[in-house]
Write a protein that holds these residues in place. Structure first.
Motif, PDB file in Angstrom:
ATOM      1  N   LEU A  68      -0.131  -9.898  10.559  1.00  0.00           N
ATOM      2  CA  LEU A  68       0.533  -9.448  11.786  1.00  0.00           C
ATOM      3  C   LEU A  68       1.850 -10.177  12.051  1.00  0.00           C
ATOM      4  N   PRO A  69       1.911 -11.521  11.907  1.00  0.00           N
ATOM      5  CA  PRO A  69       3.206 -12.185  12.118  1.00  0.00           C
ATOM      6  C   PRO A  69       4.293 -11.665  11.183  1.00  0.00           C
ATOM      7  N   THR A  70       3.923 -11.349   9.950  1.00  0.00           N
ATOM      8  CA  THR A  70       4.904 -10.806   9.006  1.00  0.00           C
ATOM      9  C   THR A  70       5.403  -9.448   9.462  1.00  0.00           C
ATOM     10  N   LEU A  71       4.487  -8.600   9.918  1.00  0.00           N
ATOM     11  CA  LEU A  71       4.863  -7.261  10.375  1.00  0.00           C
ATOM     12  C   LEU A  71       5.733  -7.326  11.626  1.00  0.00           C
ATOM     13  N   HIS A  72       5.452  -8.258  12.524  1.00  0.00           N
ATOM     14  CA  HIS A  72       6.244  -8.375  13.747  1.00  0.00           C
ATOM     15  C   HIS A  72       7.674  -8.814  13.445  1.00  0.00           C
ATOM     16  N   LYS A  73       7.906  -9.376  12.273  1.00  0.00           N
ATOM     17  CA  LYS A  73       9.260  -9.727  11.858  1.00  0.00           C
ATOM     18  C   LYS A  73       9.963  -8.553  11.186  1.00  0.00           C
ATOM     19  N   GLY A  74       9.257  -7.417  11.102  1.00  0.00           N
ATOM     20  CA  GLY A  74       9.845  -6.236  10.483  1.00  0.00           C
ATOM     21  C   GLY A  74       9.702  -6.202   8.978  1.00  0.00           C
ATOM     22  N   GLU A  75       8.847  -7.050   8.429  1.00  0.00           N
ATOM     23  CA  GLU A  75       8.668  -7.121   6.984  1.00  0.00           C
ATOM     24  C   GLU A  75       7.330  -6.494   6.587  1.00  0.00           C
ATOM     25  N   PRO A  76       7.290  -5.699   5.509  1.00  0.00           N
ATOM     26  CA  PRO A  76       6.027  -5.124   5.056  1.00  0.00           C
ATOM     27  C   PRO A  76       5.127  -6.187   4.439  1.00  0.00           C
ATOM     28  N   TYR A  77       3.853  -5.861   4.296  1.00  0.00           N
ATOM     29  CA  TYR A  77       2.904  -6.819   3.731  1.00  0.00           C
ATOM     30  C   TYR A  77       1.959  -6.051   2.804  1.00  0.00           C
ATOM     31  N   SER A  78       1.755  -6.565   1.607  1.00  0.00           N
ATOM     32  CA  SER A  78       0.851  -5.947   0.639  1.00  0.00           C
ATOM     33  C   SER A  78      -0.206  -6.948   0.194  1.00  0.00           C
ATOM     34  N   ALA A  79      -1.406  -6.441  -0.028  1.00  0.00           N
ATOM     35  CA  ALA A  79      -2.505  -7.309  -0.453  1.00  0.00           C
ATOM     36  C   ALA A  79      -3.626  -6.455  -1.030  1.00  0.00           C
ATOM     37  N   GLU A  80      -4.475  -7.082  -1.832  1.00  0.00           N
ATOM     38  CA  GLU A  80      -5.693  -6.435  -2.323  1.00  0.00           C
ATOM     39  C   GLU A  80      -6.841  -6.918  -1.457  1.00  0.00           C
ATOM     40  N   LEU A  81      -7.459  -5.991  -0.723  1.00  0.00           N
ATOM     41  CA  LEU A  81      -8.467  -6.344   0.261  1.00  0.00           C
ATOM     42  C   LEU A  81      -9.781  -5.623  -0.046  1.00  0.00           C
ATOM     43  N   CYS A  82     -10.866  -6.270   0.316  1.00  0.00           N
ATOM     44  CA  CYS A  82     -12.193  -5.731   0.044  1.00  0.00           C
ATOM     45  C   CYS A  82     -12.819  -5.216   1.336  1.00  0.00           C
TER      46      CYS A  82
ATOM     47  N   THR B 268      -0.988  -1.606   1.701  1.00  0.00           N
ATOM     48  CA  THR B 268       0.394  -1.864   2.110  1.00  0.00           C
ATOM     49  C   THR B 268       0.510  -1.609   3.604  1.00  0.00           C
ATOM     50  N   PHE B 269       0.931  -2.632   4.339  1.00  0.00           N
ATOM     51  CA  PHE B 269       1.141  -2.521   5.782  1.00  0.00           C
ATOM     52  C   PHE B 269       2.644  -2.358   6.020  1.00  0.00           C
ATOM     53  N   ALA B 270       3.037  -1.227   6.617  1.00  0.00           N
ATOM     54  CA  ALA B 270       4.456  -0.947   6.859  1.00  0.00           C
ATOM     55  C   ALA B 270       4.744  -0.986   8.356  1.00  0.00           C
TER      56      ALA B 270
ATOM     57  N   LEU C 293       1.784   1.250   9.945  1.00  0.00           N
ATOM     58  CA  LEU C 293       1.204   2.233   9.037  1.00  0.00           C
ATOM     59  C   LEU C 293       0.581   1.484   7.870  1.00  0.00           C
ATOM     60  N   HIS C 294      -0.676   1.783   7.602  1.00  0.00           N
ATOM     61  CA  HIS C 294      -1.421   1.093   6.555  1.00  0.00           C
ATOM     62  C   HIS C 294      -1.824   2.110   5.499  1.00  0.00           C
ATOM     63  N   TYR C 295      -1.281   1.949   4.274  1.00  0.00           N
ATOM     64  CA  TYR C 295      -1.596   2.840   3.171  1.00  0.00           C
ATOM     65  C   TYR C 295      -2.529   2.114   2.204  1.00  0.00           C
ATOM     66  N   ALA C 296      -3.534   2.838   1.703  1.00  0.00           N
ATOM     67  CA  ALA C 296      -4.541   2.197   0.858  1.00  0.00           C
ATOM     68  C   ALA C 296      -4.838   3.044  -0.378  1.00  0.00           C
ATOM     69  N   PHE C 297      -4.949   2.373  -1.524  1.00  0.00           N
ATOM     70  CA  PHE C 297      -5.327   3.005  -2.782  1.00  0.00           C
ATOM     71  C   PHE C 297      -6.582   2.306  -3.308  1.00  0.00           C
ATOM     72  N   ASP C 298      -7.531   3.080  -3.782  1.00  0.00           N
ATOM     73  CA  ASP C 298      -8.788   2.525  -4.281  1.00  0.00           C
ATOM     74  C   ASP C 298      -8.566   1.913  -5.663  1.00  0.00           C
ATOM     75  N   ILE C 299      -8.802   0.624  -5.787  1.00  0.00           N
ATOM     76  CA  ILE C 299      -8.661  -0.061  -7.081  1.00  0.00           C
ATOM     77  C   ILE C 299      -9.988  -0.710  -7.486  1.00  0.00           C
ATOM     78  N   THR C 300     -11.088  -0.193  -6.945  1.00  0.00           N
ATOM     79  CA  THR C 300     -12.404  -0.780  -7.225  1.00  0.00           C
ATOM     80  C   THR C 300     -12.698  -0.786  -8.719  1.00  0.00           C
ATOM     81  N   GLU C 301     -12.400   0.332  -9.393  1.00  0.00           N
ATOM     82  CA  GLU C 301     -12.699   0.423 -10.819  1.00  0.00           C
ATOM     83  C   GLU C 301     -11.900  -0.597 -11.614  1.00  0.00           C
ATOM     84  N   GLN C 302     -10.602  -0.709 -11.301  1.00  0.00           N
ATOM     85  CA  GLN C 302      -9.782  -1.689 -12.014  1.00  0.00           C
ATOM     86  C   GLN C 302     -10.273  -3.110 -11.780  1.00  0.00           C
ATOM     87  N   LYS C 303     -10.647  -3.405 -10.505  1.00  0.00           N
ATOM     88  CA  LYS C 303     -11.142  -4.743 -10.197  1.00  0.00           C
ATOM     89  C   LYS C 303     -12.448  -5.022 -10.927  1.00  0.00           C
TER      90      LYS C 303
END
Length: 298
Positions: free
Chosen positions: A182-196, A210-212, A225-235
């Motif tokens: 959230l602090p990153t987004l409030h600065k106007g910067e996107p944030y990406s991560a692999e989350l479970c 990806t949080f935009a 805006l939060h976009y999500a792609f399933d990477i369960t198989e790759q993980k």
């Protein structure tokens, strides 16, 4: 600078028209007449209908009363020829003063509207192809699309109103990551991560997220805006591969070196078999383990 002086500057730079309190057009500058391909006489004779037909006019009687009361307003509207315009109205003089006029400044925004339509279409297409979650600035879920609901196996009703971190499997996330989003987004910067996330069947699903940030005109966070792609198989495949490598390392002597032959690492079995300490071999060439004649092909 007072309202009258402001009106004079605007009149020189933009397409402008002046109205009396009764909504009659008093004057229009050349830029205004060119914009709507008309003449001042036609405007004074027909009024707004000459360029803004009733069916396309957002300035109804209630809106005009609001302009007279508040002193300013703005509207977007589309002409019969499908061009889009932005009209800003400014009251010159006090509300109840005799001789009070309304000043209108018009700008064509067709290109901007076209871009808005294109951007909206792209966002719809992206939302249809990926899991989309909308968040308030403080991180509460306001909307999820069917793709995202399908990814985590929960209905939209079960998600809306919850904080987005409630969907995470807590022991798989770094607390620092959660606090940083959230602090990153409030600065106007996107944030990406692999989350479970945990799905409805209590199975873990890994998503590349990806949080935009969506900022308002003043630079404040308006929506996420939060976009999500399933990477369960790759993980899963990666985890299985790492497990196999770990098993091999535990039962075999292994040494790793780069394309030039420089030693990068060695496991305990290798060190025990060769009698070297790790610090004695890291950074050296692997030829150190063979006889000189063999190392140089002699």
């Amino acid at each position: 600078m007072d309202a009258t002086a402001d009106a004079q500057v605007l009149n020189q730079l933009f397409a402008c028209a002046r109205y009396n309190r009764g909504r009659d057009i008093i004057a229009a500058n050349p830029g205004f007449c060119r914009l709507f391909n008309t003449q001042l006489e036609a405007l004074q004779d027909k009024g707004e209908v000459a360029f803004r037909p009733l069916a396309h006019n957002p300035v109804d009687d209630a809106a005009w009363k609001h302009i007279l009361s508040s002193g300013k307003a703005q509207f977007q509207w589309q002409a019969p020829d499908r061009r889009w315009f932005l009209s800003r109205f400014v009251r010159v003089g006090e509300r109840d003063q005799v001789g009070t006029e309304i000043f209108e400044v018009v700008a064509e925004i067709s290109a901007i509207k076209k871009k808005e339509v294109e951007l909206t279409s792209r966002m719809i297409a992206l939302g249809n192809a990926t899991g989309l979650m909308r968040l308030s600035p403080d991180g509460f879920i306001t909307e999820v699309n069917s793709q995202f609901a399908g990814l985590i196996g929960q209905g939209a009703d079960a998600c809306v109103g919850r904080h987005f971190t409630a969907l995470f499997v807590k022991n798989t996330q770094k607390s620092a990551d959660l606090h940083r989003i959230l602090p990153t987004l409030h600065k106007g910067e996107p944030y990406s991560a692999e989350l479970c996330f945990m799905d409805r069947d209590r199975l873990r699903r890994w998503l590349r997220c990806t949080f935009a940030p969506v900022m308002d005109d003043e630079g404040h966070l308006f929506e996420i805006l939060h976009y999500a792609f399933d990477i369960t198989e790759q993980k899963t495949v990666h985890a299985e591969f790492r497990a196999q490598v770990t098993a091999i390392e535990k039962s075999n002597a292994m040494v790793t070196f780069d394309m030039a032959g420089t030693i990068l690492d060695a496991n305990a079995h290798f060190l025990q078999a060769t009698g070297y300490a790790r610090e004695d071999i890291i950074g050296r060439h692997h030829r150190m383990f063979v006889e000189r004649s063999s190392a140089y092909g002699v």
